[in-house]
Design a protein around this motif. Structure first.
Motif, PDB file in Angstrom:
ATOM      1  N   LYS A 177       0.820  -1.221   0.000  1.00  0.00           N
ATOM      2  CA  LYS A 177       0.000   0.000   0.000  1.00  0.00           C
ATOM      3  C   LYS A 177       0.852   1.268   0.000  1.00  0.00           C
ATOM      4  O   LYS A 177       0.355   2.356  -0.273  1.00  0.00           O
ATOM      5  CB  LYS A 177      -0.907   0.024   1.249  1.00  0.00           C
ATOM      6  N   TYR A 178       2.113   1.140   0.360  1.00  0.00           N
ATOM      7  CA  TYR A 178       3.008   2.302   0.473  1.00  0.00           C
ATOM      8  C   TYR A 178       4.368   1.965  -0.126  1.00  0.00           C
ATOM      9  O   TYR A 178       4.741   0.795  -0.228  1.00  0.00           O
ATOM     10  CB  TYR A 178       3.223   2.683   1.949  1.00  0.00           C
ATOM     11  N   ARG A 207       2.071   7.027  -0.508  1.00  0.00           N
ATOM     12  CA  ARG A 207       1.049   6.008  -0.697  1.00  0.00           C
ATOM     13  C   ARG A 207       1.223   5.487  -2.126  1.00  0.00           C
ATOM     14  O   ARG A 207       1.717   6.211  -2.993  1.00  0.00           O
ATOM     15  CB  ARG A 207      -0.318   6.675  -0.535  1.00  0.00           C
ATOM     16  N   GLU A 210       0.017   7.659  -4.918  1.00  0.00           N
ATOM     17  CA  GLU A 210       0.841   8.860  -5.090  1.00  0.00           C
ATOM     18  C   GLU A 210       2.117   8.507  -5.865  1.00  0.00           C
ATOM     19  O   GLU A 210       2.549   9.243  -6.748  1.00  0.00           O
ATOM     20  CB  GLU A 210       1.227   9.440  -3.726  1.00  0.00           C
ATOM     21  N   ASP A 258       2.978  -2.625   3.554  1.00  0.00           N
ATOM     22  CA  ASP A 258       1.552  -2.413   3.823  1.00  0.00           C
ATOM     23  C   ASP A 258       1.339  -1.421   4.962  1.00  0.00           C
ATOM     24  O   ASP A 258       0.210  -1.139   5.331  1.00  0.00           O
ATOM     25  CB  ASP A 258       0.845  -3.746   4.109  1.00  0.00           C
ATOM     26  N   GLU A 260       2.185   2.456   6.717  1.00  0.00           N
ATOM     27  CA  GLU A 260       2.637   3.821   6.430  1.00  0.00           C
ATOM     28  C   GLU A 260       4.068   3.989   6.942  1.00  0.00           C
ATOM     29  O   GLU A 260       4.326   3.793   8.126  1.00  0.00           O
ATOM     30  CB  GLU A 260       1.700   4.821   7.128  1.00  0.00           C
ATOM     31  N   TYR A 276       1.569  13.153   4.792  1.00  0.00           N
ATOM     32  CA  TYR A 276       1.153  13.618   3.463  1.00  0.00           C
ATOM     33  C   TYR A 276       1.949  14.823   2.989  1.00  0.00           C
ATOM     34  O   TYR A 276       2.488  14.823   1.892  1.00  0.00           O
ATOM     35  CB  TYR A 276      -0.364  13.872   3.440  1.00  0.00           C
ATOM     36  N   ASN A 330      -4.949  15.291   7.881  1.00  0.00           N
ATOM     37  CA  ASN A 330      -3.911  14.561   7.134  1.00  0.00           C
ATOM     38  C   ASN A 330      -2.956  15.562   6.485  1.00  0.00           C
ATOM     39  O   ASN A 330      -2.908  15.696   5.276  1.00  0.00           O
ATOM     40  CB  ASN A 330      -4.571  13.673   6.083  1.00  0.00           C
TER      41      ASN A 330
END
Ligand SMILES: Nc1nc2c(c(=O)[nH]1)N[C@H]1C(S)=C(S)[C@@H](COP(=O)(O)O)O[C@H]1N2
Ligand SMILES: [Mo]
Length: 331
Positions: A177-178, A207, A210, A258, A260, A276, A330
């Motif tokens: 996921k990241y 992410r 991104e 998975d 952050e 972010y 965020n």
């Protein structure tokens, strides 16, 4: 033909025919020639543009040829920051915390040999030698606005290719996921590694969506040449809608995960630097406003501050990534 239609008018003007670095300088040269009535001469040299490209390059380091940007938002028409400023006003804490430290001290960085390890949740983990990584996709010139969280900005013509090209090659698992980006941390060549200013190595993350956005650039050069050490040689990240610190320099590892990633600045001050870090004039840093910025090179006595743009002006390209998210929480 040289009338720009909108900010990223490359694809709508004659300049779209130009494929090498140094377009900005040549545009200025052409304007000057037109004003002096010798546009015909200029147009002739436009055709044999190699000579002009040579002249436009700073001529300090090896050339890194590139095609024009192929994506929307890839070539802002704003005046490019002088190479001198872009290569002497730097944040690279491994080499000191003053803006002029990296240009003075980063000559100790050894960029050959260099390899980048791809690991974590991918089908094809690998260690890429720099030479192979450079050849993995076509080098493009991307002229991006850059905004540091400290309140200054520049416009820099980077050379590289979309990070998505590499990601597609290594085939992340569905569970990834990241993406985490790890910079070199070598106390022998980087005088501040080991100091208490940050936790080392410098780590940044994005992410997956991104990282996959075409604007996210894996960069090997700037101003038509390979990166100077102080700008993150030999390979660094450039994410133009985020504050500058998201752009990890001198990257040695890219890890798919998975979770952050725990980033260096977030670890140092979580209330000031979130994961972010999107450029956002409406969300103040706890200690200062982010509504305006100082463009490096425009700092004369009467220079006006510029208004900072939402997502640094790249809202059309990336706004949808954050639909429904509270950007005050965020940050
Ligand atoms: N490894 C590493 N990467 C880094 C930094 C750093 O200290 N170490 N500083 C960041 C910050 S705060 C900024 S503004 C940009 C500056 O990039 P530039 O010097 O190429 O303009 O690099 C980012 N990447
Ligand atoms: Mo920064």
């Amino acid at each position: 033909m040289l009338i720009r239609t909108h900010d990223d008018g490359f694809s709508h003007s004659m300049t779209s025919e130009i494929t090498s670095a140094g377009v900005y300088q040549r545009r200025r040269e052409l304007m000057q020639l037109m004003a002096s009535g010798v546009a015909g001469t200029a147009l002739a040299s436009w055709a044999s543009r190699d000579a002009l490209a040579q002249a436009a390059r700073p001529g300090k380091l090896a050339a890194l040829p590139a095609t024009k940007a192929t994506i929307s938002g890839g070539a802002t028409m704003e005046k490019v920051t002088d190479y001198k400023d872009a290569s002497t006003y730097n944040n690279f804490y491994e080499f000191g915390t003053d803006k002029d430290d990296p240009a003075r001290t980063a000559h100790t960085l050894r960029t050959k040999p260099w390899s980048v390890e791809i690991e974590g949740m991918v089908k094809k983990p690998a260690r890429y030698q720099l030479e192979d990584l450079i050849k993995l996709s076509t080098q493009e010139e991307r002229i991006y606005r850059m905004r540091c969280v400290e309140g200054w900005s520049m416009v820099i013509p980077w050379v590289g290719y979309s990070m998505s090209k590499l990601i597609e090659k290594v085939e992340p698992l569905g569970s990834a996921k990241y993406v985490e980006f790890v910079s070199l941390a070598d106390p022998k060549t980087m005088p501040y590694v080991g100091s208490a200013v940050l936790a080392w190595p410098y780590v940044e993350g994005l992410r997956m969506d991104e990282a996959m956005n075409p604007l996210t650039l894996l960069s090997f050069g700037m101003y038509g040449e390979v990166l100077p050490n102080q700008n993150g040689a030999p390979v660094r990240l450039v994410v133009p809608w985020k504050y500058g610190f998201k752009n990890g320099k001198s990257i040695v590892k890219i890890r798919f995960t998975d979770r952050e990633p725990k980033t260096a600045w977030n670890k140092a001050a979580a209330n000031e630097y979130g994961f972010y870090s999107n450029v956002n004039p409406n969300v103040d840093h706890p200690r200062w406003s982010q509504a305006t910025e100082r463009r490096i090179g425009e700092d004369g006595l009467f220079a006006k501050k510029r208004k900072t743009l939402m997502f640094n002006g790249y809202e059309a390209q990336v706004g949808q990534l954050y639909a429904g998210m509270d950007l005050k929480k965020n940050y």
